[in-house]
Design a protein around this motif. Sequence first.
Motif, PDB file in Angstrom:
ATOM      1  N   SER A 228       0.821  -1.206   0.000  1.00  0.00           N
ATOM      2  CA  SER A 228       0.000   0.000   0.000  1.00  0.00           C
ATOM      3  C   SER A 228       0.858   1.261   0.000  1.00  0.00           C
ATOM      4  CB  SER A 228      -0.922  -0.001   1.222  1.00  0.00           C
ATOM      5  OG  SER A 228      -1.660   1.199   1.312  1.00  0.00           O
ATOM      6  N   ASP A 229       1.871   1.287   0.865  1.00  0.00           N
ATOM      7  CA  ASP A 229       2.748   2.448   1.006  1.00  0.00           C
ATOM      8  C   ASP A 229       4.166   2.031   0.671  1.00  0.00           C
ATOM      9  OD1 ASP A 229       4.156   4.695   1.708  1.00  0.00           O
ATOM     10  OD2 ASP A 229       3.592   4.677   3.831  1.00  0.00           O
ATOM     11  N   THR A 230       4.677   2.451  -0.483  1.00  0.00           N
ATOM     12  CA  THR A 230       6.011   2.022  -0.918  1.00  0.00           C
ATOM     13  C   THR A 230       7.121   2.649  -0.087  1.00  0.00           C
ATOM     14  OG1 THR A 230       6.057   3.771  -2.606  1.00  0.00           O
ATOM     15  CG2 THR A 230       5.274   1.583  -3.283  1.00  0.00           C
ATOM     16  N   LYS A 231       6.790   3.649   0.740  1.00  0.00           N
ATOM     17  CA  LYS A 231       7.807   4.208   1.629  1.00  0.00           C
ATOM     18  C   LYS A 231       8.124   3.227   2.753  1.00  0.00           C
ATOM     19  CE  LYS A 231       6.576   9.070   0.841  1.00  0.00           C
ATOM     20  NZ  LYS A 231       6.111  10.335   1.480  1.00  0.00           N
ATOM     21  N   GLN A 232       7.176   2.327   3.001  1.00  0.00           N
ATOM     22  CA  GLN A 232       7.348   1.316   4.035  1.00  0.00           C
ATOM     23  C   GLN A 232       7.593  -0.048   3.385  1.00  0.00           C
ATOM     24  OE1 GLN A 232       7.435   2.528   7.156  1.00  0.00           O
ATOM     25  NE2 GLN A 232       7.007   4.516   6.187  1.00  0.00           N
ATOM     26  N   GLY A 233       8.182  -0.953   4.158  1.00  0.00           N
ATOM     27  CA  GLY A 233       8.524  -2.260   3.621  1.00  0.00           C
ATOM     28  C   GLY A 233       7.339  -3.201   3.541  1.00  0.00           C
ATOM     29  N   SER A 234       7.591  -4.388   3.013  1.00  0.00           N
ATOM     30  CA  SER A 234       6.525  -5.371   2.867  1.00  0.00           C
ATOM     31  C   SER A 234       6.175  -6.026   4.197  1.00  0.00           C
ATOM     32  CB  SER A 234       6.924  -6.443   1.843  1.00  0.00           C
ATOM     33  OG  SER A 234       8.174  -7.029   2.162  1.00  0.00           O
ATOM     34  N   TYR A 235       7.049  -5.858   5.215  1.00  0.00           N
ATOM     35  CA  TYR A 235       6.757  -6.377   6.545  1.00  0.00           C
ATOM     36  C   TYR A 235       6.675  -5.238   7.544  1.00  0.00           C
ATOM     37  CZ  TYR A 235       7.019 -11.144   5.056  1.00  0.00           C
ATOM     38  OH  TYR A 235       6.748 -12.326   4.431  1.00  0.00           O
ATOM     39  N   THR A 236       5.753  -5.341   8.466  1.00  0.00           N
ATOM     40  CA  THR A 236       5.469  -4.274   9.412  1.00  0.00           C
ATOM     41  C   THR A 236       5.951  -4.661  10.807  1.00  0.00           C
ATOM     42  OG1 THR A 236       3.490  -3.709   8.155  1.00  0.00           O
ATOM     43  CG2 THR A 236       3.654  -2.820  10.379  1.00  0.00           C
ATOM     44  N   THR A 237       6.561  -3.695  11.507  1.00  0.00           N
ATOM     45  CA  THR A 237       6.926  -3.885  12.905  1.00  0.00           C
ATOM     46  C   THR A 237       6.092  -2.925  13.745  1.00  0.00           C
ATOM     47  OG1 THR A 237       8.735  -2.302  12.653  1.00  0.00           O
ATOM     48  CG2 THR A 237       9.269  -4.634  12.396  1.00  0.00           C
ATOM     49  N   PRO A 238       5.846  -3.252  15.009  1.00  0.00           N
ATOM     50  CA  PRO A 238       4.968  -2.433  15.842  1.00  0.00           C
ATOM     51  C   PRO A 238       5.545  -1.041  16.099  1.00  0.00           C
ATOM     52  CG  PRO A 238       5.338  -4.597  16.803  1.00  0.00           C
ATOM     53  CD  PRO A 238       6.330  -4.431  15.706  1.00  0.00           C
ATOM     54  N   THR A 239       4.678  -0.048  16.215  1.00  0.00           N
ATOM     55  CA  THR A 239       5.061   1.286  16.650  1.00  0.00           C
ATOM     56  C   THR A 239       4.104   1.698  17.759  1.00  0.00           C
ATOM     57  OG1 THR A 239       3.624   2.299  14.977  1.00  0.00           O
ATOM     58  CG2 THR A 239       5.941   1.962  14.384  1.00  0.00           C
ATOM     59  N   ASP A 240       4.626   2.397  18.767  1.00  0.00           N
ATOM     60  CA  ASP A 240       3.800   2.857  19.886  1.00  0.00           C
ATOM     61  C   ASP A 240       3.050   1.701  20.555  1.00  0.00           C
ATOM     62  OD1 ASP A 240       4.560   5.489  19.316  1.00  0.00           O
ATOM     63  OD2 ASP A 240       2.939   5.702  17.863  1.00  0.00           O
ATOM     64  N   ASN A 241       3.698   0.529  20.568  1.00  0.00           N
ATOM     65  CA  ASN A 241       3.132  -0.634  21.249  1.00  0.00           C
ATOM     66  C   ASN A 241       1.751  -1.034  20.740  1.00  0.00           C
ATOM     67  OD1 ASN A 241       5.332  -1.128  22.939  1.00  0.00           O
ATOM     68  ND2 ASN A 241       4.648   0.439  24.393  1.00  0.00           N
ATOM     69  N   GLN A 242       1.508  -0.799  19.461  1.00  0.00           N
ATOM     70  CA  GLN A 242       0.228  -1.182  18.881  1.00  0.00           C
ATOM     71  C   GLN A 242       0.329  -2.568  18.248  1.00  0.00           C
ATOM     72  OE1 GLN A 242      -2.686   0.629  19.112  1.00  0.00           O
ATOM     73  NE2 GLN A 242      -1.406   1.788  20.549  1.00  0.00           N
ATOM     74  N   PRO A 243      -0.691  -3.398  18.422  1.00  0.00           N
ATOM     75  CA  PRO A 243      -0.654  -4.722  17.787  1.00  0.00           C
ATOM     76  C   PRO A 243      -0.929  -4.595  16.293  1.00  0.00           C
ATOM     77  CG  PRO A 243      -2.741  -4.405  18.906  1.00  0.00           C
ATOM     78  CD  PRO A 243      -1.905  -3.190  19.223  1.00  0.00           C
ATOM     79  N   VAL A 244      -0.063  -5.119  15.485  1.00  0.00           N
ATOM     80  CA  VAL A 244      -0.249  -5.088  14.038  1.00  0.00           C
ATOM     81  C   VAL A 244       0.092  -6.456  13.472  1.00  0.00           C
ATOM     82  CG1 VAL A 244       0.302  -2.630  13.817  1.00  0.00           C
ATOM     83  CG2 VAL A 244       2.132  -4.328  13.616  1.00  0.00           C
TER      84      VAL A 244
ATOM     85  N   GLY B 202       7.155 -13.195   1.341  1.00  0.00           N
ATOM     86  CA  GLY B 202       7.823 -14.037   2.316  1.00  0.00           C
ATOM     87  C   GLY B 202       9.224 -14.409   1.879  1.00  0.00           C
ATOM     88  N   CYS B 203       9.407 -14.559   0.581  1.00  0.00           N
ATOM     89  CA  CYS B 203      10.724 -14.896   0.042  1.00  0.00           C
ATOM     90  C   CYS B 203      11.395 -13.697  -0.630  1.00  0.00           C
ATOM     91  CB  CYS B 203      10.600 -16.026  -0.974  1.00  0.00           C
ATOM     92  SG  CYS B 203      10.068 -17.599  -0.281  1.00  0.00           S
ATOM     93  N   HIS B 204      10.585 -12.770  -1.121  1.00  0.00           N
ATOM     94  CA  HIS B 204      11.112 -11.616  -1.853  1.00  0.00           C
ATOM     95  C   HIS B 204      10.809 -10.350  -1.045  1.00  0.00           C
ATOM     96  CE1 HIS B 204      11.674 -14.138  -5.493  1.00  0.00           C
ATOM     97  NE2 HIS B 204      10.572 -14.735  -5.049  1.00  0.00           N
ATOM     98  N   ASN B 205      11.578 -10.144   0.013  1.00  0.00           N
ATOM     99  CA  ASN B 205      11.299  -9.046   0.934  1.00  0.00           C
ATOM    100  C   ASN B 205      11.612  -7.691   0.311  1.00  0.00           C
ATOM    101  OD1 ASN B 205      10.628  -7.868   3.463  1.00  0.00           O
ATOM    102  ND2 ASN B 205      12.814  -7.642   3.883  1.00  0.00           N
ATOM    103  N   TYR B 206      10.682  -6.766   0.484  1.00  0.00           N
ATOM    104  CA  TYR B 206      10.863  -5.399  -0.015  1.00  0.00           C
ATOM    105  C   TYR B 206      11.134  -4.462   1.146  1.00  0.00           C
ATOM    106  CZ  TYR B 206       9.487  -0.722  -1.608  1.00  0.00           C
ATOM    107  OH  TYR B 206       9.457   0.631  -1.865  1.00  0.00           O
ATOM    108  N   GLU B 207      12.206  -3.653   1.018  1.00  0.00           N
ATOM    109  CA  GLU B 207      12.519  -2.623   2.007  1.00  0.00           C
ATOM    110  C   GLU B 207      11.992  -1.289   1.487  1.00  0.00           C
ATOM    111  OE1 GLU B 207      13.708  -3.283   4.832  1.00  0.00           O
ATOM    112  OE2 GLU B 207      14.851  -5.144   4.696  1.00  0.00           O
ATOM    113  N   GLY B 208      11.250  -0.570   2.306  1.00  0.00           N
ATOM    114  CA  GLY B 208      10.612   0.658   1.873  1.00  0.00           C
ATOM    115  C   GLY B 208      11.578   1.759   1.481  1.00  0.00           C
ATOM    116  N   LEU B 209      11.076   2.735   0.734  1.00  0.00           N
ATOM    117  CA  LEU B 209      11.898   3.841   0.257  1.00  0.00           C
ATOM    118  C   LEU B 209      12.530   4.618   1.408  1.00  0.00           C
ATOM    119  CD1 LEU B 209       9.538   5.204  -2.560  1.00  0.00           C
ATOM    120  CD2 LEU B 209      11.549   3.754  -2.849  1.00  0.00           C
ATOM    121  N   ASP B 210      11.811   4.739   2.522  1.00  0.00           N
ATOM    122  CA  ASP B 210      12.326   5.503   3.657  1.00  0.00           C
ATOM    123  C   ASP B 210      13.428   4.772   4.415  1.00  0.00           C
ATOM    124  OD1 ASP B 210      10.615   7.549   3.092  1.00  0.00           O
ATOM    125  OD2 ASP B 210       9.202   7.150   4.726  1.00  0.00           O
TER     126      ASP B 210
END
Length: 522
Positions: free
Chosen positions: A369-385, A432-440
């Motif tokens: 959805s957001d190419t500035k971010q990667g294909s995998y998400t890590t939590p921010t502000d202790n929010q469950p994602v 899962g095999c082809h990980n994308y790192e976001g632009l940022d």
Amino acid sequence: MDALLRKTSTQFGALVLTIASSSFVQAAPLTDHAMMTVAELAASGGTTALKSCAADATWFSSPSMPSEVKTSDGPNDSSFCDFYQFSWQTFAYLMAKSTNAPSVINFQDNSQFNQLEFKPDGSPANSCDDIHDSQVLFVRTSKHQENDTDMVIPQIIGQAGSGATIYDQNRNVVYYDVRFSKNMCNVKQIQQLQNFPAGTTEMKTAWKVLGANDDPNSFITMEANITPATPGNSSTKPTKLGMVGFHIAVATEAHPEFVWATFEHKLNAPDCTLPQKTTGWSFASQTCSAGLKDNKPGCEFNNPTSQSKLTGTPSEICRMYPYGSSIDDLKFDDNVSSIKTLNANVQPYLNDEFKVLKNYFNVGALWVSDTKQGSYTTPTDNQPVTQISNQRGSLRLANTVAETDFQEVNTAAINLDGKSSPSAGFVSNCFGCHNYEGLDSNISNTTSNSLSHIFDDIAVGSKQCLDVQPANTINSNTQAKTDCPTTCSNSSSKLKWNGQWTNQNASTGAQLAKSVCGCCAI
């Protein structure tokens, strides 16, 4: 259609790699409510509130490769339908007769795309020299489970072991072919970039031997020598193969993560739940298909075993997630409706040279959805994602004949403390095999073992050098001498450290998010 297809005479052998296989017995029965929902969606093509995804006649009257995903929902905002229109237009172009070489179709045109080739010992051959004298078709093995493990066919081959292969109901093994856009041979230029240039394309096709009961007119076909040469017999009789699966990954300016789409032949395999029919499948027997329809476990599905022969026990395969989606997935209705209605809406245009495509359908596609971010998400502000909260489309995308035993996609949430929960494991869709790192992130997606896996083989086979990211940040020559040789050899046994490393971007001088070691083909 045969006149439009490339006649190849390719010598190849059965190659099997090491990887553990997962298994699937039979999907647990859905609740009556869930079953009703699936049935209603299957009958209607999606919810009635959602618009039909339209096809364009020019995709077939004047085929062209799309350069970008449309933005129908506003500036920089593409709908699900936009992505599936991009996927179908791409597929239509690749299946159209080449204007450069009328005897072949576009994806088989060597003036547009190169074939990934390997030497008899399994090491990468030169896929960039336009000399097609090496092995290009392979037996499928299981996929690796993490981004930092050894690659598998067709990325790296020749490792003997327990990799899984699949066989059709005629006991014949399935073969694979890989092709890529010619710009991928410009390894040095591409590695100066964070992402692959727009237009970069990778394709993976799956092929079965056509049997007496298979209608060749209902398949994209090619001919190949599928029996290895023996002493005193250097040639064998060509065998007609039919295409049963087609992966496409295309990078665009707006979507450097690649748009990942997959197509299958309609007779490949039944759905694991509510199969459409019980007979006529290439990869499921009538007996086992009947068990699926009756919700009576009895056969072990999606568990291909280790084999090294060209014939073997027929595989039993079913599709766990039709259209790569589960009812609880984000924007499930939007996704499934777009796929199903567009698959239906292209049908009136599938005539003449495109008539054979009536036998193929788009399973789904995947993007972020957001190419500035990667294909995998890590939590921010202790929010469950969830790990895949930035991914869109068919979140459980898998091709039954290319990822047979990797259809169980784990989308578990990450814990509030910022650590992955025990259930948040490997997500076996494309990213899962082809990980994308976001632009940022300022992390390169063009280094070894990252977004594209075949990029390594292209570089090694053509004797070029690669930047490979080590596991740890390097801060001194002493550390580089310790870490880089292993980093290179772990990426490929054909790569050797050239004595160079850096933490800075060669073009801008900016600090890199990760160190890189210079690794050159030997």
